[in-house]
Design a protein around this motif. Structure first.
Motif, PDB file in Angstrom:
ATOM      1  N   ARG A  70      -3.194  29.871  36.978  1.00 55.66           N
ATOM      2  CA  ARG A  70      -3.654  29.872  35.580  1.00 55.66           C
ATOM      3  C   ARG A  70      -4.824  30.830  35.455  1.00 55.66           C
ATOM      4  O   ARG A  70      -5.733  30.849  36.263  1.00 55.66           O
ATOM      5  CB  ARG A  70      -4.054  28.469  35.161  1.00 55.66           C
ATOM      6  CG  ARG A  70      -4.365  28.372  33.699  1.00 55.66           C
ATOM      7  CD  ARG A  70      -4.529  26.913  33.287  1.00 55.66           C
ATOM      8  NE  ARG A  70      -4.905  26.831  31.907  1.00 55.66           N
ATOM      9  CZ  ARG A  70      -4.035  26.788  30.906  1.00 55.66           C
ATOM     10  NH1 ARG A  70      -2.757  26.794  31.161  1.00 55.66           N
ATOM     11  NH2 ARG A  70      -4.452  26.716  29.664  1.00 55.66           N
TER      12      ARG A  70
ATOM     13  N   LYS B 157       4.506  35.629  32.069  1.00 52.60           N
ATOM     14  CA  LYS B 157       3.152  35.220  31.678  1.00 52.60           C
ATOM     15  C   LYS B 157       3.226  34.732  30.239  1.00 52.60           C
ATOM     16  O   LYS B 157       3.716  35.446  29.361  1.00 52.60           O
ATOM     17  CB  LYS B 157       2.193  36.402  31.786  1.00 52.60           C
ATOM     18  CG  LYS B 157       0.773  36.104  31.362  1.00 52.60           C
ATOM     19  CD  LYS B 157      -0.098  37.322  31.624  1.00 52.60           C
ATOM     20  CE  LYS B 157      -0.902  37.682  30.421  1.00 52.60           C
ATOM     21  NZ  LYS B 157      -1.726  38.872  30.619  1.00 52.60           N
TER      22      LYS B 157
ATOM     23  N   CYS C 238       0.874  33.045  27.214  1.00 52.03           N
ATOM     24  CA  CYS C 238      -0.499  32.758  26.790  1.00 52.03           C
ATOM     25  C   CYS C 238      -0.511  31.798  25.615  1.00 52.03           C
ATOM     26  O   CYS C 238       0.464  31.701  24.868  1.00 52.03           O
ATOM     27  CB  CYS C 238      -1.203  34.060  26.409  1.00 52.03           C
ATOM     28  SG  CYS C 238      -1.338  35.219  27.784  1.00 52.03           S
TER      29      CYS C 238
ATOM     30  N   ARG D   9       8.367  37.517  37.238  1.00 53.88           N
ATOM     31  CA  ARG D   9       7.324  36.621  36.726  1.00 53.88           C
ATOM     32  C   ARG D   9       7.307  36.638  35.208  1.00 53.88           C
ATOM     33  O   ARG D   9       7.704  37.612  34.583  1.00 53.88           O
ATOM     34  CB  ARG D   9       5.937  37.059  37.230  1.00 53.88           C
ATOM     35  CG  ARG D   9       5.786  37.161  38.734  1.00 53.88           C
ATOM     36  CD  ARG D   9       5.536  35.808  39.327  1.00 53.88           C
ATOM     37  NE  ARG D   9       5.590  35.826  40.779  1.00 53.88           N
ATOM     38  CZ  ARG D   9       4.559  35.592  41.565  1.00 53.88           C
ATOM     39  NH1 ARG D   9       3.383  35.345  41.064  1.00 53.88           N
ATOM     40  NH2 ARG D   9       4.719  35.582  42.877  1.00 53.88           N
TER      41      ARG D   9
ATOM     42  N   CYS E  36      -3.781  31.728  29.820  1.00 48.61           N
ATOM     43  CA  CYS E  36      -2.407  32.111  30.146  1.00 48.61           C
ATOM     44  C   CYS E  36      -1.916  31.362  31.384  1.00 48.61           C
ATOM     45  O   CYS E  36      -2.702  31.035  32.267  1.00 48.61           O
ATOM     46  CB  CYS E  36      -2.306  33.610  30.412  1.00 48.61           C
ATOM     47  SG  CYS E  36      -2.829  34.626  29.015  1.00 48.61           S
ATOM     48  N   GLU E  37      -0.602  31.108  31.409  1.00 47.53           N
ATOM     49  CA  GLU E  37       0.035  30.484  32.574  1.00 47.53           C
ATOM     50  C   GLU E  37       1.098  31.434  33.099  1.00 47.53           C
ATOM     51  O   GLU E  37       1.688  32.209  32.345  1.00 47.53           O
ATOM     52  CB  GLU E  37       0.669  29.152  32.190  1.00 47.53           C
ATOM     53  CG  GLU E  37      -0.344  28.091  31.833  1.00 47.53           C
ATOM     54  CD  GLU E  37       0.296  26.739  31.561  1.00 47.53           C
ATOM     55  OE1 GLU E  37       1.516  26.689  31.366  1.00 47.53           O
ATOM     56  OE2 GLU E  37      -0.437  25.746  31.552  1.00 47.53           O
ATOM     57  N   TYR E  38       1.347  31.351  34.406  1.00 47.44           N
ATOM     58  CA  TYR E  38       2.332  32.223  35.046  1.00 47.44           C
ATOM     59  C   TYR E  38       3.482  31.395  35.588  1.00 47.44           C
ATOM     60  O   TYR E  38       3.293  30.285  36.085  1.00 47.44           O
ATOM     61  CB  TYR E  38       1.678  33.005  36.188  1.00 47.44           C
ATOM     62  CG  TYR E  38       0.698  34.039  35.694  1.00 47.44           C
ATOM     63  CD1 TYR E  38       1.100  35.352  35.504  1.00 47.44           C
ATOM     64  CD2 TYR E  38      -0.612  33.699  35.392  1.00 47.44           C
ATOM     65  CE1 TYR E  38       0.214  36.307  35.041  1.00 47.44           C
ATOM     66  CE2 TYR E  38      -1.511  34.644  34.926  1.00 47.44           C
ATOM     67  CZ  TYR E  38      -1.091  35.938  34.744  1.00 47.44           C
ATOM     68  OH  TYR E  38      -1.967  36.879  34.278  1.00 47.44           O
TER      69      TYR E  38
END
Length: 119
Positions: free
Chosen positions: A75, A93, A95, A91, A79-81
């Protein structure tokens, strides 16, 4: 069989071998509108730990779904991945502002924004 029948049969078999099935249908409870204008439905798990998309890949043997799992230790700000277990370099991302960025091998592939799903 005549030569023409053999050629026709070979053509049909070749085309059947190259065809790609329809992507899986998911029950979308979220959507991403990509910057190219394409809108893509996704299913967000109740916990928010996974995002599921129908796979639109033309790769032979590609799974019907692409499931992104949240990386809890990644984190950053608001935003989180998320990553795909079968393709770790892929990936996503997401937000809190709704911005969504798709990466592959560290390069930005698509940028978009979460939108209200149409039902």
């Amino acid at each position: 069989m005549t030569k023409c029948e053999i050629m026709a049969l070979a053509g049909v078999l070749f085309m059947a071998g190259c065809s790609v099935g329809e992507p899986a249908h998911i029950t979308a409870n979220g959507m991403v509108k990509w910057s190219d204008g394409q809108t893509e439905g996704m299913h967000i798990s109740q916990t928010g730990s996974s995002l599921t998309f129908a796979n639109h890949s033309n790769e032979v043997g590609a799974p019907p779904l692409v499931i992104f799992a949240r990386i809890d230790s990644a984190r950053n700000d608001d935003c989180e991945y998320f990553y795909v277990e079968t393709a770790v370099k892929e990936r996503l991302k997401v937000c809190e502002t709704g911005e969504v960025t798709l990466f592959n091998r560290g390069k930005v592939i698509k940028v978009g924004h979460m939108v209200k799903p149409r039902y």
